[in-house]
Enzyme design. Structure first.
Site, PDB file in Angstrom:
ATOM      1  NE  ARG A  82      -4.111  -1.936   1.860  1.00 41.08           N
ATOM      2  CZ  ARG A  82      -4.099  -2.996   2.670  1.00 41.08           C
ATOM      3  NH1 ARG A  82      -3.237  -3.062   3.652  1.00 41.08           N
ATOM      4  NH2 ARG A  82      -4.958  -3.963   2.497  1.00 41.08           N
ATOM      5  NE  ARG A 142       0.377  16.903 -12.692  1.00 43.25           N
ATOM      6  CZ  ARG A 142       1.036  16.079 -11.922  1.00 43.25           C
ATOM      7  NH1 ARG A 142       0.735  16.005 -10.649  1.00 43.25           N
ATOM      8  NH2 ARG A 142       2.010  15.332 -12.394  1.00 43.25           N
ATOM      9  CG  HIS A 170       5.748  11.941 -25.199  1.00 47.49           C
ATOM     10  ND1 HIS A 170       4.388  11.970 -25.446  1.00 47.49           N
ATOM     11  CD2 HIS A 170       5.963  12.807 -24.172  1.00 47.49           C
ATOM     12  CE1 HIS A 170       3.811  12.803 -24.601  1.00 47.49           C
ATOM     13  NE2 HIS A 170       4.740  13.326 -23.815  1.00 47.49           N
ATOM     14  CE  LYS A 222      -0.768  13.871 -14.450  1.00 44.73           C
ATOM     15  NZ  LYS A 222      -1.097  14.425 -15.763  1.00 44.73           N
ATOM     16  CG  HIS A 248       0.887  16.537 -23.818  1.00 43.71           C
ATOM     17  ND1 HIS A 248       1.649  17.682 -23.790  1.00 43.71           N
ATOM     18  CD2 HIS A 248       1.645  15.570 -23.241  1.00 43.71           C
ATOM     19  CE1 HIS A 248       2.802  17.420 -23.188  1.00 43.71           C
ATOM     20  NE2 HIS A 248       2.832  16.143 -22.856  1.00 43.71           N
ATOM     21  CG  ASN A 284      -1.824  17.325 -20.080  1.00 47.50           C
ATOM     22  OD1 ASN A 284      -0.790  16.695 -19.929  1.00 47.50           O
ATOM     23  ND2 ASN A 284      -2.873  17.191 -19.290  1.00 47.50           N
ATOM     24  CG  HIS A 290      -1.713  12.015 -26.194  1.00 44.49           C
ATOM     25  ND1 HIS A 290      -2.376  12.502 -25.105  1.00 44.49           N
ATOM     26  CD2 HIS A 290      -0.432  11.806 -25.788  1.00 44.49           C
ATOM     27  CE1 HIS A 290      -1.532  12.583 -24.073  1.00 44.49           C
ATOM     28  NE2 HIS A 290      -0.360  12.168 -24.468  1.00 44.49           N
ATOM     29  CD  GLU A 319      -4.072  16.597 -15.692  1.00 44.94           C
ATOM     30  OE1 GLU A 319      -2.959  16.070 -15.473  1.00 44.94           O
ATOM     31  OE2 GLU A 319      -4.674  16.496 -16.764  1.00 44.94           O
ATOM     32  CD  GLU A 357       6.966  16.938 -22.197  1.00 46.78           C
ATOM     33  OE1 GLU A 357       6.388  17.925 -21.719  1.00 46.78           O
ATOM     34  OE2 GLU A 357       6.378  15.888 -22.523  1.00 46.78           O
ATOM     35  CE  LYS A 407       5.085  17.444 -13.789  1.00 47.17           C
ATOM     36  NZ  LYS A 407       5.219  16.292 -14.636  1.00 47.17           N
TER      37      LYS A 407
END
Ligand code: GLY
Length: 370
Positions: free
Chosen positions: A121, A241, A266, A143, A248, A245, A252, A237, A185, A227
């Site tokens: 956990r 946040r 990417h 993330k 993005h 993106n 994607h 998010e 980025e 960031k």
């Protein structure tokens, strides 16, 4: 050495940025652990370049270590390697008080972070990112996760690291293409929220791409600071946040269209996606016509991918690309959400972008290829 603090209450941590941190990692982690033993998860390519330096540093700090070496590549971010990692950590009798070390790029950081999140956990982990993209983005902010057959990053958890060590020297072993992909980025940060950083990149981008270590460290620090500020405001998010993106949604769709292959990395997709997001913003009259050109000029000066014509091979038509955007995680109630720009360094999240306008930006971008 530069440091950035990520302020998240009891989950706060530091990002350290500088040279020689790989060798110093043991000394830095030693005060954080009761028993002087660490488990490290990495991948073959990174292990070949950097594992010996890390382990020598552990030994010098009186820390013993065990290492799991996974295959390199995106396929490692999946159920099989996750299970292998978690079971290995259990075999190694990793306890709640121990720390797991993730040594690698985004794939390793995301996978190991998620393994640490679900093991007993939640156990602590330290990120030692070895790609520029991981140093400025994926290793920071908590993330973690793996890909599903249904799409990228669909299985995961927010689990913050206890420390991030971004060693600027390790960037020397990246290919030129991988470094430039990470710059996608970096430029994104200037474009989304800091015109001063964007101007700094216009002045220093070429020299830092050429290898200037001080400039590289400053670019990583500035990106991480931006960031960290956003993550501190909106860890999971719910709002701001999403600005991270920028580009993005386009990215994607392009990654899906190129089947997540080497045709488009990417970070390259992020650079092209940022340019398309600014193009769409200009088309909607949200920002000036000069802004997308200025963004493209910076990307081009650095040698980065900028346009759809920089992607080799066939691409589907605009309608198909738009449909691929519909698979994006940012779809809410069936509506696509975009990050649009008011100017360079001023962006916002909106669901009010007519599909017709996105389609015409894509059509123009595809026409420029022929
Ligand atoms: N890479 C985007 C985020 O961490 O939110």
């Amino acid at each position: 050495m530069k440091t950035v603090d990520v302020h998240l209450g009891e989950r706060s941590y530091q990002i350290e940025i500088g040279r020689g941190l790989l060798h110093e990692a043991g000394a830095k982690i030693a005060p954080m652990i009761r028993r002087q033993r660490l488990v490290v998860v990495t991948e073959e390519t990174v292990a070949g370049h950097h594992l010996a330096t890390l382990v020598n540093g552990f030994n010098a700090a009186g820390i013993t270590s065990e290492v799991l070496i996974l295959p390199p590549g995106e396929a490692t971010k999946s159920w099989g390697p996750l299970m292998q990692t978690v079971e290995w950590l259990l075999d190694e009798k990793v306890e709640r008080g121990d720390i797991v070390v993730a040594l690698g790029g985004g794939v390793i950081g995301d996978l190991v972070g998620f393994a640490a999140a679900i093991l007993r956990r939640g156990v602590r982990f330290v990120q030692i990112p070895t790609s520029l993209l991981a140093q400025v983005d994926s290793s920071v902010g908590g993330k973690t996760g793996i890909n599903a057959p249904h799409g990228k990053n669909l299985i995961g958890a927010f689990h913050q690291p206890s420390l991030v060590l971004a060693d600027i020297d390790v960037l020397d072993t990246l290919t030129g293409r991988d470094f430039l992909a990470g710059m996608g980025e970096v430029v994104k940060y200037g474009a989304l929220g800091d015109f001063a950083f964007f101007e700094w990149l216009e002045k220093n981008g070429e020299a830092l791409v050429a290898g200037d270590k001080d400039l590289r460290a400053e670019a990583v620090r500035w990106s991480c600071q931006m960031k960290a500020d956003i993550v501190a405001r909106d860890e999971t998010e719910q709002g701001d946040r999403a600005l991270l993106n920028l580009g993005h949604t386009f990215c994607h769709a392009l990654e899906a269209a190129t089947e997540y292959s080497d045709r488009l990395l990417h970070g390259e997709g992020v650079a092209i996606g940022c340019a398309l997001a600014f193009e769409t913003s200009a088309k909607l009259g949200l920002c000036s016509q000069e802004d997308p050109s200025r963004l493209r000029a910076l990307l081009r000066a650095n040698g980065q991918k900028t346009d759809l014509s920089d992607i080799e091979g066939d691409l589907p038509d605009a309608e198909t690309l738009l449909a691929l955007m519909g698979q994006d995680k940012k779809v809410v109630d069936g509506k696509l959400r975009f990050i649009m720009a008011r100017e360079i360094g001023q962006t916002f999240v909106t669901a009010d972008v007519p599909a017709q306008d996105v389609l015409s930006v894509l059509k123009e971008a595809l026409k420029a290829r022929s």
